[in-house]
Write a protein that holds these residues in place. Structure first.
Motif, mmCIF file in Angstrom:
data_model
loop_
_atom_site.group_PDB
_atom_site.id
_atom_site.type_symbol
_atom_site.label_atom_id
_atom_site.label_comp_id
_atom_site.label_asym_id
_atom_site.label_seq_id
_atom_site.Cartn_x
_atom_site.Cartn_y
_atom_site.Cartn_z
ATOM 1 N N SER A 1 0.802 -1.218 0.000
ATOM 2 C CA SER A 1 0.000 0.000 0.000
ATOM 3 C C SER A 1 0.837 1.271 0.000
ATOM 4 O O SER A 1 0.430 2.290 -0.529
ATOM 5 N N ASP A 2 2.044 1.222 0.590
ATOM 6 C CA ASP A 2 2.834 2.449 0.682
ATOM 7 C C ASP A 2 4.039 2.460 -0.240
ATOM 8 O O ASP A 2 4.789 3.435 -0.277
ATOM 9 N N GLY A 3 4.290 1.375 -0.983
ATOM 10 C CA GLY A 3 5.389 1.341 -1.934
ATOM 11 C C GLY A 3 6.755 1.382 -1.300
ATOM 12 O O GLY A 3 7.692 1.913 -1.881
ATOM 13 N N LYS A 4 6.898 0.828 -0.094
ATOM 14 C CA LYS A 4 8.169 0.870 0.617
ATOM 15 C C LYS A 4 8.750 -0.515 0.844
ATOM 16 O O LYS A 4 9.443 -0.761 1.816
ATOM 17 N N LEU A 5 8.475 -1.427 -0.042
ATOM 18 C CA LEU A 5 9.068 -2.749 0.070
ATOM 19 C C LEU A 5 10.577 -2.638 -0.143
ATOM 20 O O LEU A 5 11.031 -2.083 -1.140
ATOM 21 N N PRO A 6 11.407 -3.140 0.792
ATOM 22 C CA PRO A 6 12.865 -3.040 0.620
ATOM 23 C C PRO A 6 13.323 -3.746 -0.651
ATOM 24 O O PRO A 6 12.905 -4.865 -0.941
ATOM 25 N N VAL A 7 14.178 -3.069 -1.401
ATOM 26 C CA VAL A 7 14.739 -3.618 -2.635
ATOM 27 C C VAL A 7 16.229 -3.854 -2.399
ATOM 28 O O VAL A 7 16.958 -2.945 -2.019
ATOM 29 N N PHE A 8 16.667 -5.079 -2.628
ATOM 30 C CA PHE A 8 18.043 -5.465 -2.329
ATOM 31 C C PHE A 8 18.858 -5.528 -3.619
ATOM 32 O O PHE A 8 18.579 -6.349 -4.505
ATOM 33 N N VAL A 9 19.863 -4.639 -3.696
ATOM 34 C CA VAL A 9 20.681 -4.511 -4.902
ATOM 35 C C VAL A 9 22.152 -4.453 -4.500
ATOM 36 O O VAL A 9 22.514 -3.858 -3.479
ATOM 37 N N PHE A 10 22.997 -5.068 -5.301
ATOM 38 C CA PHE A 10 24.447 -4.961 -5.109
ATOM 39 C C PHE A 10 25.124 -4.890 -6.476
ATOM 40 O O PHE A 10 24.804 -5.675 -7.360
ATOM 41 N N PRO A 11 26.067 -3.929 -6.659
ATOM 42 C CA PRO A 11 26.470 -2.871 -5.729
ATOM 43 C C PRO A 11 25.463 -1.725 -5.725
ATOM 44 O O PRO A 11 24.572 -1.678 -6.567
ATOM 45 N N THR A 12 25.644 -0.814 -4.788
ATOM 46 C CA THR A 12 24.737 0.321 -4.667
ATOM 47 C C THR A 12 25.250 1.546 -5.414
ATOM 48 O O THR A 12 24.609 2.593 -5.376
ATOM 49 N N SER A 13 26.396 1.438 -6.069
ATOM 50 C CA SER A 13 26.922 2.532 -6.897
ATOM 51 C C SER A 13 27.823 1.931 -7.972
ATOM 52 O O SER A 13 28.404 0.856 -7.782
ATOM 53 N N LEU A 14 27.937 2.634 -9.085
ATOM 54 C CA LEU A 14 28.756 2.184 -10.204
ATOM 55 C C LEU A 14 29.775 3.254 -10.544
ATOM 56 O O LEU A 14 29.433 4.436 -10.655
ATOM 57 N N ILE A 15 31.031 2.836 -10.712
ATOM 58 C CA ILE A 15 32.102 3.749 -11.109
ATOM 59 C C ILE A 15 32.724 3.208 -12.393
ATOM 60 O O ILE A 15 33.225 2.083 -12.431
ATOM 61 N N PHE A 16 32.683 4.018 -13.447
ATOM 62 C CA PHE A 16 33.309 3.679 -14.718
ATOM 63 C C PHE A 16 34.569 4.530 -14.877
ATOM 64 O O PHE A 16 34.619 5.671 -14.404
ATOM 65 N N TYR A 17 35.579 3.970 -15.552
ATOM 66 C CA TYR A 17 36.830 4.700 -15.777
ATOM 67 C C TYR A 17 37.101 4.774 -17.277
ATOM 68 O O TYR A 17 37.078 3.757 -17.974
ATOM 69 N N SER A 18 37.369 5.984 -17.737
ATOM 70 C CA SER A 18 37.573 6.186 -19.172
ATOM 71 C C SER A 18 38.736 5.371 -19.706
ATOM 72 O O SER A 18 38.665 4.790 -20.799
ATOM 73 N N GLU A 19 39.846 5.315 -18.953
ATOM 74 C CA GLU A 19 41.055 4.658 -19.429
ATOM 75 C C GLU A 19 41.063 3.154 -19.168
ATOM 76 O O GLU A 19 42.012 2.479 -19.556
ATOM 77 N N ASP A 20 40.038 2.632 -18.528
ATOM 78 C CA ASP A 20 39.983 1.201 -18.231
ATOM 79 C C ASP A 20 38.740 0.617 -18.892
ATOM 80 O O ASP A 20 37.634 0.700 -18.360
ATOM 81 N N SER A 21 38.920 0.027 -20.051
ATOM 82 C CA SER A 21 37.778 -0.478 -20.814
ATOM 83 C C SER A 21 37.074 -1.636 -20.114
ATOM 84 O O SER A 21 35.908 -1.913 -20.396
ATOM 85 N N SER A 22 37.780 -2.309 -19.193
ATOM 86 C CA SER A 22 37.154 -3.428 -18.494
ATOM 87 C C SER A 22 36.040 -2.970 -17.559
ATOM 88 O O SER A 22 35.203 -3.779 -17.146
#
Length: 216
Positions: free
Chosen positions: A9-30
């Motif tokens: 009813s309140d739309g607050k069901l916990p959502v479990f995600v990993f990782p919680t942030s993404l870091i991309f590097y220009s010089e590292d294509s991997s």
């Protein structure tokens, strides 16, 4: 029939995600392709959808789908606009979940995303260990004030294994040398004949004791 989640009813069901942030590097294509894992620990299936504040910079494989109860799914995120102008810009992904077959939002989770020029080497200073002093006594306590409790602790340096450890090792070796139960050629009485299970326990304990002796 499974009941609906209590947070529907309140739309607050916990959502479990990993990782919680993404870091991309220009010089590292991997790093240009990364994986986000979405978990469903609940007893009912969930339907998910991935949104982005910058959809032209990314492609998401399977941006919509269903997760079965107590399962997880990997979401592949690719950064497709690697350039200097995008470095340092903070984007966001939002994962929304609904109950399978329903449209009402149950929960959501935001994931930060950023493109950086390159990985920076660690700039943390090396540990600077210093001597604690010769006596190792608390401040204001001299060697003359050391009580018998202090001296008793220093009389037993860890120079070798204790008698209990040695006795245990010898006992296990003797147990392994004894015949197995039912050995017709053995002349020892039945109480000195061990089962295979007992010998396995002795071998296991001997292995543990040997590790203790080697690390003393």
């Amino acid at each position: 029939m499974q009941s609906s989640p209590s947070h529907q009813s309140d739309g607050k069901l916990p959502v479990f995600v990993f990782p919680t942030s993404l870091i991309f590097y220009s010089e590292d294509s991997s790093t240009h392709k990364q994986v986000v894992t979405l978990y469903n620990p609940y007893e009912f299936p969930l339907k998910f959808k991935v949104l982005s504040t910058a959809p032209r910079r990314y492609t998401v494989v399977d941006s919509e789908g269903t997760i079965r109860p107590r399962c997880c799914v990997d979401i592949v995120v690719r950064h497709i606009d690697i350039c200097v102008n995008n470095e340092g810009v903070k984007d966001k992904f939002r994962i929304q979940v609904t109950e399978h077959g329903q449209k009402k939002l149950l929960g959501k989770k935001d994931i930060d995303s950023m493109l950086l020029p390159k990985r920076e080497s660690s700039t943390q200073p090396s540990d600077n260990f210093q001597s604690l002093g010769g006596s190792g006594l608390p401040p204001g306590e001299s060697a003359q004030n050391v009580t018998p409790q202090h001296t008793a602790r220093s009389r037993n340096p860890g120079g070798g294994p204790g008698l209990i450890v040695i006795f245990t090792a010898v006992s296990c070796i003797i147990a392994l040398m004894l015949p197995i139960q039912g050995d017709s050629e053995s002349r020892l009485p039945d109480y000195l004949q061990l089962s295979v299970h007992q010998k396995l326990i002795a071998a296991y304990i001997l292995g543990l004791v040997t590790m203790v002796i080697l690390h003393v």
